[in-house]
Design an enzyme around this catalytic site. Structure first.
Site, short mmCIF file in Angstrom:
data_model
loop_
_atom_site.label_atom_id
_atom_site.label_comp_id
_atom_site.label_asym_id
_atom_site.label_seq_id
_atom_site.Cartn_x
_atom_site.Cartn_y
_atom_site.Cartn_z
N GLU A 175 10.51 14.96 16.18
CA GLU A 175 10.75 14.99 14.74
C GLU A 175 9.81 16.02 14.10
OE1 GLU A 175 9.66 11.39 12.65
OE2 GLU A 175 11.39 11.62 11.35
N LYS B 59 0.85 -1.20 0.00
CA LYS B 59 0.00 0.00 0.00
C LYS B 59 0.88 1.25 0.00
CE LYS B 59 -1.86 2.43 3.36
NZ LYS B 59 -1.73 3.81 2.89
N GLY C 293 7.36 4.47 8.23
CA GLY C 293 6.47 5.59 8.52
C GLY C 293 6.73 6.13 9.91
N SER C 294 5.71 6.67 10.50
CA SER C 294 5.90 7.36 11.77
C SER C 294 6.01 6.38 12.93
CB SER C 294 4.73 8.31 12.03
OG SER C 294 3.59 7.56 12.39
N THR C 295 6.65 6.84 13.99
CA THR C 295 6.84 5.99 15.16
C THR C 295 5.50 5.66 15.81
OG1 THR C 295 9.10 6.71 15.56
CG2 THR C 295 7.87 5.93 17.47
N CYS D 194 13.27 10.48 6.95
CA CYS D 194 13.30 9.91 8.30
C CYS D 194 14.69 10.02 8.91
CB CYS D 194 12.83 8.46 8.27
SG CYS D 194 13.68 7.49 7.02
N GLU E 130 10.58 0.71 10.09
CA GLU E 130 11.58 1.76 9.84
C GLU E 130 10.84 3.06 10.10
OE1 GLU E 130 13.26 4.57 8.67
OE2 GLU E 130 13.22 3.94 6.58
N GLY F 148 3.92 2.98 13.79
CA GLY F 148 4.72 1.76 13.98
C GLY F 148 4.40 1.09 15.30
#
Lengths: 329, 778
Positions: free
Chosen positions: B392, B190, B241-243, B297, B263, B246
């Site tokens: 971030e 996706k 993607g974002s933490t 990132c 990641e 994740g």
């Protein structure tokens, strides 16, 4: 030290800029200089991809490049007639029709660069054009003749009418880390030039490392060089983008600390219009627009002009051009 | 303007790349896209518009996938997988090669489409993203070709669900799809909803390459579709993607047996020492934080500069910022393009506006009217306690702080929940190679930044996620050991009421920080033999004992810096001392398990210690063959502190099997002994005591796995958690591990043959691969 100049020649820095008075040798500064080769090479390698100049802008930039060319002949077989021919090209670097189409009538190159024996002929041929004559000097290209003769050679060329002197430094001073000796040599050359403005040729292809190039650049500027120049054109490696980056960063550093603008001249190996655009972009981005003028920037080149002429004709006519359509120098 | 005027102004002028071909492709595709499932595009359905962030123009309409679509895609992938795997490495290599070639043939179309969709400068998509994507397919065509030869005993995972971000749409697709396909997996991918177009063009490429249908499936939509993929019957989830997302995926997949690589975000330090080539370091920052508008990132977003050069450095940096060119991303003369979406722009703006600390410097350049543009920004004079030094931003905003010494630089750099990448500038090779291993990061660049290649693994530590993409180390994420494990039944302790087997009471305690410790709670439980005899009592550890043990383990960090030779000697010594008491341990094991293979278990434990003593100084890193003049050193580093629920069924061997590889690689461990049979472990600490194991390197707790799982797995100062407990705790352990996104390795209620030798897997679990890029040249 003489700073006055009698002739109004736009190409000479002393007309609009205070001349570099030099400064005491600052060894802390010189030794503190760093140049990271791989990072500099990466920056240089990506430059052509980062900047692009198109259409009328490109034509204008190429014309600007012409105005900054030191049209050069430095051959053992140079004759007075050969030099006259070159000077004629310097006065009319591009066909009048093309220049008219671009609204750039009267464009000339930045200077004509010859050996001492050809200075008089060049001065005569360029009379009234406003184009200065530059003489390579000081035992060019190796710079290994007796020191007093090298200094005397400068005087002779100035006397013969050269308004710019391209001196060569003693590479051994750089390779031996003898910055004091390099400084004193450059000082003496500068002194001998009097009103003529002096370009210090570093022969970067023989200095071993970019760090040495950076340090030699600084020392020559501290000793009063008006311009720093990469190469004689006789070394196996001449002007490159990484070397240019190092030298113009040194110029920027010197300007930041002293307020004095030093000129830059890459020489040898720049033969394509596209290369010239990359160099101009480099100067514009790293030093600023002020440096995009013949008083602070020159190309030492002989075949570059021919490629630019072809590109300009293409710009004007829309058809790709041929070399024989343009007058040779 | 006339040429004469331009001759005077020497402006750059516009230099736009044509969008005609890319727009024509969109028109050919009807400006509306369905999903790519089972080798064909589905009919476009209800969805959303994909816009060009530089202009706000609608590029195409994208379909929001439904549960039915996702199910169909997973089904197609499932159906295609066995045949794709059976095709064999060399067979798959041909397809990957064809894809690489096609990416090359359509390079400019991909680049222009990417820039239209994402807003990144055409230079970046043309010179970086697309060539790197090609490179990943070439490289992994090679990996497919070699798989059978170099990875014996490894098989494909099956169907991989892959969810990628909008900052490098095609490149992240390549990073995910190429290794998955090479290893014999099929994928359901996706793309991010802002940037689906190059993935859909890639689908077209797959058709052109003749890729068997169902091998690559692409479904489009927002996070809801991502959730459907995570929940689907897939064997692996790979997410970039974002933490925060994740973390949710970690929780959602906990205990499901789905392999997971994440990641995630970063706040990567960019360290400039006083002896650096400052001008080059500044140019590096352009590529670190103003590359892709800072939406990277691993962006070097946290500048740490040595005090002695800070003033000069900042002054030059500010001057450099003013020279950046921001504008139409399709312009070939632009450094900074458009931020991906108005939502992202508002986030960046909000974060910068909320900050009141330091001095804000914004590039003195005009922003184009309209479009999502944000000026390159530097905020100096921040302290680690300022929010922008920790969070971030994911935009072109650099924050800066100074340091005094190399040690302080490391401390500041590591003062972060993230650990993705780091950059070090110094001309001193001693300093660079000293600092790089000390940085908590998966990738370190020396005198360079944002260097990527398919041959070098990329990925992070801490809350930047786990797993590596690229290189040999990346293949582990798409393979599993061959064979099928049996179910693991819970192992019950014996009960009884008999008299003590030995009239002299032996008090088993916990072992924390190299000392025997009474359990914090002050409770013990009796341990009975098979016949009902009382074998002794063991302490019941609680969450405070976990705290103490992790603290002791963190305090023993020097073990990670000890030489492999020293660690080997100590492991050998443990084996030697265990061997001296082999008979006693065998006897004890028989008594506590009621079985008769104690001697065999002791012998296997000694063997295991010897094996990892052997490995301690031999599990070498690699020098990756990356296309620069320089080296990418893939160094195997310890994970840190590993907490483990040890196997119940093999009370000594299970514990030694966890401890030995962990210690060999320089980790410290907190081991929770076999719950039903804890006495082998408590005897074992006496062996440790006599074997020169530094205090805190091994800590042993006894007690209930179910009770200790959550505090252990949830401990935010633990770097990895393993569970081999026969109590079904995999889900609880992995869910709790989401707190700091520590690496987890659980048995998913499957049995393991503790007598088998499978060093490769253990060593990989016990180490982190750090890629240190060192370009060189003088």
């Amino acid at each position: 030290m003489t700073t006055a100049t009698t002739e109004r020649i736009a190409q000479l820095p002393q007309v609009s800029e205070p001349r570099n008075p030099g400064m005491a040798l600052d060894l802390d500064w010189v030794r503190g200089v760093q140049a990271n080769t791989s990072a500099i090479e990466r920056r240089a390698a990506t430059l052509p991809g980062r900047r692009s100049v198109k259409k009328d802008y490109q034509a204008a930039w190429l014309l600007r490049a012409i105005s900054c060319i030191d049209l050069t002949t430095l051959s053992g077989d140079d004759t007075v007639q050969r030099v006259r021919r070159l000077c004629a090209k310097a006065r009319q670097p591009v066909s009048p029709e093309i220049l008219a189409a671009l609204g750039m009538e009267g464009l000339t190159v930045g200077a004509v660069c010859v050996y001492h024996d050809m200075v008089a002929a060049a001065v005569e041929a360029l009379e009234g054009s406003g184009i200065p004559v530059a003489a390579v000097s000081t035992g060019f290209p190796a710079g290994l003749s007796p020191f007093h003769l090298r200094v005397a050679e400068i005087g002779e060329s100035v006397k013969a009418g050269a308004q710019e002197i391209d001196i060569v430094i003693s590479r051994r001073h750089v390779l031996g880390g003898d910055w004091q000796a390099l400084y004193e040599e450059m000082r003496a050359f500068r002194e001998a030039c009097g009103p003529a403005h002096v370009k210090a040729i570093l022969a970067t292809g023989e200095l071993g490392t970019l760090r040495n190039v950076a340090r030699a650049s600084l020392v020559c500027m501290m000793a009063g060089a008006d311009f720093i120049k990469t190469s004689t054109g006789k070394e196996s490696v001449n002007a490159t983008l990484p070397v240019s980056l190092v030298m113009i960063r040194a110029i920027r550093d010197y300007h930041e600390r002293t307020g004095i603008r030093i000129g830059y001249k890459p020489a040898g190996g720049i033969s394509k219009a596209k290369d010239a655009l990359v160099y101009l972009g480099l100067i514009k981005d790293e030093l600023g627009d002020r440096w995009l003028r013949p008083d602070l920037f020159r190309f030492g080149a002989s075949s570059l002009l021919g490629d630019i002429e072809r590109q300009l004709e293409h710009h004007v006519t829309g058809a790709y051009s041929a070399g024989y359509r343009h007058a040779m120098g | 303007m006339t040429v004469k005027e331009l001759f005077d102004s020497m402006d750059y002028g516009p230099a736009p790349e044509s969008a005609a071909e890319a727009l024509a492709w969109l028109v050919d595709m009807g400006d509306r896209f369905g999903h790519f499932i089972d080798g064909a595009f589905t009919a476009p359905g209800a969805g959303f518009e994909s816009k060009n962030p530089a202009t706000g123009e609608v590029l195409a309409t994208i379909t929001q996938a439904t549960q039915t679509d996702v199910d169909a895609a997973v089904k197609a992938a499932r159906k295609a997988q066995p045949k794709w795997e059976k095709l064999g490495g060399p067979g798959r290599a041909r397809y990957l090669y064809a894809i690489a070639r096609l990416l090359q043939k359509h390079a400019r179309l991909f680049a222009v489409l990417e820039t239209l969709d994402n807003g990144k400068p055409i230079r970046e998509s043309r010179d970086i993203d697309v060539p790197l994507a090609q490179r990943h397919f070439y490289y992994h065509a090679g990996m497919a070709q070699l798989m059978e030869e170099v990875l014996p005993g490894r098989a494909a995972l099956g169907v991989c669900g892959q969810i990628i971000p909008w900052n490098f749409p095609l490149l992240m697709l390549a990073w995910k799809v190429a290794p998955a396909l090479a290893m014999g997996n099929t994928v359901v991918l996706k793309p991010a909803e802002y940037t689906s177009l190059t993935a859909l063009l890639f689908a077209d490429i797959c058709t052109q390459a003749g890729l068997p249908r169902g091998v690559v499936n692409i479904v489009t939509g927002d996070g809801a579709v991502g959730e459907m993929i995570v929940a689907a019957e897939v064997d692996k989830i790979a997410f970039t993607g974002s933490t925060s997302v994740g973390r949710r995926i970690r929780e959602a997949t906990a205990g499901s047996g789905k392999a997971l690589t994440l990641e995630l975000g970063g706040k990567s330090p960019y360290i400039v020492f006083d002896d650096a080539d400052l001008d080059s370091a500044i140019e590096g920052l352009v590529d670190a934080i103003w590359f892709n508008q800072g939406q990277v990132c691993c962006a070097g977003s946290r500048l740490l500069v040595q005090e002695s050069v800070a003033e000069t450095f900042h002054a030059r940096l500010i001057a450099r910022m003013d020279k950046l060119r921001i504008g139409n991303p399709l312009d070939k003369c632009i450094d900074v393009g458009a931020v991906v979406d108005p939502v992202q722009l508002a986030t960046i703006r909000g974060m910068v506006e909320a900050n009141t600390a330091g001095q804000v410097h914004q590039a003195d350049i005009a922003l184009p009217a309209g479009g999502c543009y944000y000026p390159p920004t530097l905020i100096t004079g921040l302290a680690p306690s300022d929010r922008l030094m920790q969070e971030e931003i994911f935009g072109p905003v650099l924050v800066s702080c100074t340091f005094r010494t190399p040690a302080e630089a490391v401390e500041l750099a590591n003062n972060s929940r993230y650990g993705l990448a780091a950059t070090v500038w110094t001309e001193n090779v001693n300093l660079a190679l000293d600092i790089a291993p000390k940085l908590a990061a998966g990738v370190v660049w020396v005198n360079a930044t944002n260097l990527f290649d398919a041959a070098a693994g990329f990925g992070g530590v801490r809350e930047s996620g786990f797993g590596r993409e690229g290189g040999w180390e990346g293949l582990a994420a798409y393979t599993r050991p061959v064979g099928k494990a049996k179910a693991l039944k819970p192992v019950e302790s014996f009960s009884g009421s008999g008299a003590p087997a030995d009239p002299i009471d032996r008090t088993a305690k916990l072992y924390v920080g190299g000392k025997q410790a009474r359990p914090d709670g002050g409770y013990s439980r009796p341990v009975w033999g098979k016949g009902g005899a009382l074998l002794g009592h063991v302490g019941l550890a609680n969450r405070k004992d976990v705290r103490n043990a992790v603290e002791a383990a963190q305090g023993a960090a020097a073990w990670g810096r000890a030489t492999g030779h020293l660690r080997a000697q100590i492991l050998y010594y443990i084996a030697e001392n265990l061997s001296a008491r082999a008979g006693e341990f065998a006897h004890r094991l028989d008594a506590i398990t009621g079985a008769r293979h104690g001697a065999r278990e002791v012998e296997a434990s000694i063997q295991r210690l010897f094996t990892y003593a052997a490995w301690a100084d031999k599990y070498d890193g690699r020098v990756h063959s990356v296309p620069i003049r320089g080296v990418a050193l893939a160094m195997n580093e310890p994970v840190g502190v590993i907490g483990a629920l040890c196997a119940d069924e093999a009370p000594l061997l299970g514990l030694v099997s966890v401890m030995a590889p962990a210690l060999a690689m320089g980790n410290r461990v907190v081991l929770v002994a076999s719950e039903p049979f804890p006495l082998a472990a408590t005897d074992f600490y006496q062996v440790l005591d006599t074997s020169d194991v530094p205090g805190g390197v091994v800590n042993i707790l006894t007690g209930s796995h179910a009770e200790l799982a959550a505090p252990l797995a949830g401990h935010l100062n633990l770097d990895a958690v393993w569970s081999f407990s026969s109590t079904p705790l995999s889900k609880a352990v992995e869910a709790a591990s989401a707190g700091n996104l520590k690496r987890s390795w659980v048995n998913n209620a499957l049995a393991r043959d503790w007598f088998a030798n499978d060093s490769a897997e253990w060593l990989a679990q016990a180490s982190e691969v750090k890629n240190i890029w060192v370009p060189y040249g003088e």
